[in-house]
Design an enzyme around this catalytic site. Structure first.
Site, mmCIF file in Angstrom:
data_model
loop_
_atom_site.group_PDB
_atom_site.id
_atom_site.type_symbol
_atom_site.label_atom_id
_atom_site.label_comp_id
_atom_site.label_asym_id
_atom_site.label_seq_id
_atom_site.Cartn_x
_atom_site.Cartn_y
_atom_site.Cartn_z
ATOM 1 N N ASP A 80 0.835 -1.202 0.000
ATOM 2 C CA ASP A 80 0.000 0.000 0.000
ATOM 3 C C ASP A 80 0.874 1.257 0.000
ATOM 4 O O ASP A 80 0.365 2.376 -0.069
ATOM 5 C CB ASP A 80 -1.024 -0.012 1.142
ATOM 6 C CG ASP A 80 -0.379 -0.104 2.514
ATOM 7 O OD1 ASP A 80 0.854 -0.152 2.606
ATOM 8 O OD2 ASP A 80 -1.145 -0.119 3.506
ATOM 9 N N SER A 81 2.213 1.061 0.029
ATOM 10 C CA SER A 81 3.123 2.187 -0.216
ATOM 11 C C SER A 81 2.922 2.741 -1.620
ATOM 12 O O SER A 81 3.458 3.795 -1.953
ATOM 13 C CB SER A 81 4.582 1.753 -0.023
ATOM 14 O OG SER A 81 4.869 0.612 -0.811
ATOM 15 N N ASP A 126 -1.424 -6.255 -0.845
ATOM 16 C CA ASP A 126 -1.550 -5.656 0.494
ATOM 17 C C ASP A 126 -3.007 -5.286 0.757
ATOM 18 O O ASP A 126 -3.647 -4.642 -0.088
ATOM 19 C CB ASP A 126 -0.692 -4.382 0.520
ATOM 20 C CG ASP A 126 -0.005 -4.156 1.844
ATOM 21 O OD1 ASP A 126 -0.264 -4.918 2.799
ATOM 22 O OD2 ASP A 126 0.812 -3.218 1.915
ATOM 23 N N GLU A 168 9.067 -4.272 10.675
ATOM 24 C CA GLU A 168 9.488 -2.948 10.192
ATOM 25 C C GLU A 168 9.934 -2.048 11.349
ATOM 26 O O GLU A 168 9.199 -1.869 12.339
ATOM 27 C CB GLU A 168 8.317 -2.293 9.429
ATOM 28 C CG GLU A 168 8.676 -0.904 8.909
ATOM 29 C CD GLU A 168 7.748 -0.393 7.803
ATOM 30 O OE1 GLU A 168 6.870 -1.142 7.352
ATOM 31 O OE2 GLU A 168 7.936 0.786 7.425
ATOM 32 N N LYS A 216 -1.101 -9.586 2.379
ATOM 33 C CA LYS A 216 -0.425 -9.113 3.592
ATOM 34 C C LYS A 216 -1.378 -8.216 4.356
ATOM 35 O O LYS A 216 -2.151 -7.467 3.745
ATOM 36 C CB LYS A 216 0.850 -8.335 3.235
ATOM 37 C CG LYS A 216 1.559 -7.746 4.457
ATOM 38 C CD LYS A 216 2.924 -7.174 4.131
ATOM 39 C CE LYS A 216 2.906 -5.754 3.642
ATOM 40 N NZ LYS A 216 2.273 -4.782 4.555
HETATM 41 O O1 KIV Z 1 3.517 -1.209 1.604
HETATM 42 C C1 KIV Z 1 4.708 -1.535 1.658
HETATM 43 O O2 KIV Z 1 5.532 -1.192 0.807
HETATM 44 C C2 KIV Z 1 5.141 -2.329 2.791
HETATM 45 C C3 KIV Z 1 6.603 -2.608 2.939
HETATM 46 C C4 KIV Z 1 7.277 -1.454 3.559
HETATM 47 C C5 KIV Z 1 6.863 -3.857 3.700
HETATM 48 O O3 KIV Z 1 4.344 -2.716 3.595
#
Ligand code: KIV
Length: 263
Positions: A44-45, A83, A180, A112
């Site tokens: 979700d980044s 995610d 993290e 995730k």
């Molecule tokens: O959303 C993302 O990129 C993440 C990573 C930082 C593990 O959750």
């Protein structure tokens, strides 16, 4: 050969370190897949790195689905991890299951979700339905409002809480857990305590794997960067230089040259 979640267990057992990278589009996914990256996380980044949001909190299921499908179309062998964005799994295990299924139908091989014991019901429901689940503990960005910012988590006695969360996620069926921004010693403690793989990002050198956000790795994200980022390229510089060279060529009449023209 397509990677499976059983490979991760074998790598952990043999002490073979591996990586995960985020990917948000088909072209990059293809490059990473062909380079042999075993796990691609459609994190979700994407909210910060593609859509220009200030955080991951505004990301919607619809946005996650579009990017997950794009990455899945680009990659052949990597495990695609979709995610679950903020709000898509917290209200009930039923919500979590429905939204996990939507990610799988879009092309994810696994999902995730963030959180420890509070997310256990969701993890149980999703993994019981045959969808592999990756956990995420420590500095979970969807909770940055309650953390009061992006701060290292799990210092001192809070480390025991995170260890208990990790064991609960493993017990609920997670096949791996992202750790993290936690002290390296805690990353080591959790990694030793778990049978499943830990995937660190700012969690020290003892995790079974390391994950990096692709735009950080490639030097696209501007400063300031978190301490754990190591840039392996300078794409900001490369892109700016290419755009300036193109403008110069056009201004000076060098582009288009005869080989770029139709007759
Ligand atoms: O959303 C993302 O990129 C993440 C990573 C930082 C593990 O959750």
């Amino acid at each position: 050969m397509p990677v499976t979640i059983h490979d991760l267990a074998a790598w952990k057992a043999r002490g073979e370190r591996f990586i995960m990278l985020t990917a948000y589009d088909a072209l990059t996914a293809r490059v990473l897949d062909e380079a042999g990256v075993p796990l691609l996380l459609v994190g979700d980044s994407l909210g910060n790195n593609v859509l220009g949001y200030d955080s991951t909190v505004p990301v919607t299921m619809e946005e996650s689905l579009v990017f997950t499908a794009a990455v899945a179309r680009g990659a052949k062998n990597a495990i695609i991890v979709g995610d679950l964005p903020f709000g898509s799994f917290q209200a009930s295990a039923g919500d979590a299951m429905r939204n996990a299924a939507r990610l799988v139908k879009a092309g994810a091989n696994a999902v995730k979700l963030e959180g420890g014991r509070r997310s256990v019901k969701a993890v149980r429901k999703i993994s019981a339905a045959g969808v592999p689940v990756m956990g995420h503990l420590g500095l979970t960005p969807q909770s940055f409002n309650s953390f009061g910012g992006f701060r290292v988590q799990g210092r001192g006695e809070r480390g025991d809480v995170l260890l208990a969360d990790a064991l609960a996620l493993q017990d609920a069926g997670c096949f791996a857990i992202v750790l993290e921004a936690i002290p390296a010693e805690l990353g080591e403690r959790i990694t030793e305590a778990l049978e499943i793989a830990t995937i660190g990002i700012g969690a020290g050198p003892h995790c079974d794997a390391q994950v990096m956000v692709i735009t950080d790795l490639l030097g696209l994200t501007p400063d300031p960067m978190p301490r754990f980022v190591k840039r392996y390229a300078d794409l900001r510089g490369t892109i700016a230089e290419a755009a300036q060279l193109f403008a110069k060529d056009v201004a000076e009449g060098h582009y288009p040259a005869p080989e770029h023209q139709y007759h």
